[in-house]
Design a protein around this motif. Structure first.
Motif, PDB file in Angstrom:
ATOM      1  N   THR A   3       0.833  -1.189   0.000  1.00 19.02           N
ATOM      2  CA  THR A   3       0.000   0.000   0.000  1.00 19.02           C
ATOM      3  C   THR A   3       0.877   1.252   0.000  1.00 19.02           C
ATOM      4  O   THR A   3       1.900   1.298   0.660  1.00 19.02           O
ATOM      5  CB  THR A   3      -0.912  -0.013   1.239  1.00 19.02           C
ATOM      6  N   TYR A   4       0.476   2.244  -0.748  1.00 18.73           N
ATOM      7  CA  TYR A   4       1.191   3.525  -0.885  1.00 18.73           C
ATOM      8  C   TYR A   4       2.598   3.357  -1.474  1.00 18.73           C
ATOM      9  O   TYR A   4       3.466   4.190  -1.247  1.00 18.73           O
ATOM     10  CB  TYR A   4       1.291   4.258   0.455  1.00 18.73           C
ATOM     11  N   SER A   5       2.829   2.306  -2.243  1.00 16.20           N
ATOM     12  CA  SER A   5       4.150   2.089  -2.832  1.00 16.20           C
ATOM     13  C   SER A   5       4.650   3.307  -3.596  1.00 16.20           C
ATOM     14  O   SER A   5       5.833   3.612  -3.572  1.00 16.20           O
ATOM     15  CB  SER A   5       4.131   0.879  -3.764  1.00 16.20           C
ATOM     16  N   GLN A  25      -4.610  -2.076  -3.709  1.00 17.50           N
ATOM     17  CA  GLN A  25      -5.256  -0.825  -3.325  1.00 17.50           C
ATOM     18  C   GLN A  25      -4.250   0.237  -2.882  1.00 17.50           C
ATOM     19  O   GLN A  25      -3.190  -0.071  -2.370  1.00 17.50           O
ATOM     20  CB  GLN A  25      -6.288  -1.070  -2.231  1.00 17.50           C
ATOM     21  N   VAL A  26      -4.599   1.453  -3.119  1.00 15.73           N
ATOM     22  CA  VAL A  26      -3.856   2.647  -2.709  1.00 15.73           C
ATOM     23  C   VAL A  26      -2.381   2.575  -3.118  1.00 15.73           C
ATOM     24  O   VAL A  26      -1.492   2.797  -2.310  1.00 15.73           O
ATOM     25  CB  VAL A  26      -4.010   2.894  -1.185  1.00 15.73           C
ATOM     26  N   ALA A  50      -6.897   2.135  -6.152  1.00 18.31           N
ATOM     27  CA  ALA A  50      -5.541   1.890  -6.643  1.00 18.31           C
ATOM     28  C   ALA A  50      -4.902   3.175  -7.177  1.00 18.31           C
ATOM     29  O   ALA A  50      -3.711   3.402  -7.008  1.00 18.31           O
ATOM     30  CB  ALA A  50      -5.549   0.817  -7.725  1.00 18.31           C
ATOM     31  N   PHE A  51      -5.718   4.019  -7.806  1.00 15.74           N
ATOM     32  CA  PHE A  51      -5.239   5.274  -8.401  1.00 15.74           C
ATOM     33  C   PHE A  51      -6.112   6.398  -7.855  1.00 15.74           C
ATOM     34  O   PHE A  51      -7.295   6.476  -8.171  1.00 15.74           O
ATOM     35  CB  PHE A  51      -5.344   5.207  -9.924  1.00 15.74           C
ATOM     36  N   GLY A  69     -11.926  -2.624  -8.487  1.00 12.60           N
ATOM     37  CA  GLY A  69     -12.444  -2.306  -7.161  1.00 12.60           C
ATOM     38  C   GLY A  69     -13.139  -0.960  -7.104  1.00 12.60           C
ATOM     39  O   GLY A  69     -12.975  -0.100  -7.966  1.00 12.60           O
ATOM     40  N   THR A  70     -13.900  -0.765  -6.046  1.00 10.42           N
ATOM     41  CA  THR A  70     -14.631   0.472  -5.806  1.00 10.42           C
ATOM     42  C   THR A  70     -13.678   1.666  -5.833  1.00 10.42           C
ATOM     43  O   THR A  70     -12.627   1.641  -5.217  1.00 10.42           O
ATOM     44  CB  THR A  70     -15.342   0.407  -4.445  1.00 10.42           C
TER      45      THR A  70
END
Length: 143
Positions: A3-5, A25-26, A50-51, A69-70
């Motif tokens: 996450t947040y990579s 995600q994220v 994701a974006f 995803g949502t």
């Protein structure tokens, strides 16, 4: 990738994925210079959020994508064109789904010409205007 990579990266302008099946995600948040994202043909899943808040203008959803995803492209207000090669994504273009949400800000949807089963969000909000480079072109209906 966690996450947040790539979150809050002020220098990132282009991302090209090779042989990646899932974008978690994220991954990309507030990368203000990021305008180009190229997905791998092997991509199957784009997780929620994701974006987020990017300046990407165009995306191409590969044929193998079967889940988005949502709010996967939440806050991507410059996203004006979406190319869809995935029959599953095209069929899922209903406003109440995450597939429909990717089209909510766009002016143009390009569907691979062999895709015939499309969701109601597309048919209610866009009009087919012709073909271009192997895609059926849909323009947003002005309200």
């Amino acid at each position: 990738m966690g996450t947040y990579s790539f979150g809050y990266n002020p220098c990132l302008e282009r991302v090209e994925f090779t042989a990646l099946k899932r974008i978690q995600q994220v991954q990309f948040v507030d990368c203000k210079k990021l305008k180009t994202v190229v997905f791998s043909d092997d991509l199957e899943v784009i997780d929620q959020l994701a974006f987020v808040n990017l300046n990407i203008e165009t995306i191409n959803i590969p044929e193998k994508v079967n889940d988005i995803g949502t709010s996967a492209f939440h806050g991507c207000k410059n996203l004006s064109a979406v190319y869809i090669d995935s029959p599953i994504v095209a069929k899922g273009l209903k406003y109440s789904t995450s597939f429909g949400a990717i089209a909510s800000n766009t002016s143009y949807i390009y569907l691979k010409e062999n895709i015939n089963d499309i969701g109601s969000y597309l048919t209610n909000n866009f009009i087919e205007s012709g073909t271009q480079n192997g895609y059926s072109v849909y323009n947003r209906i002005s309200t």
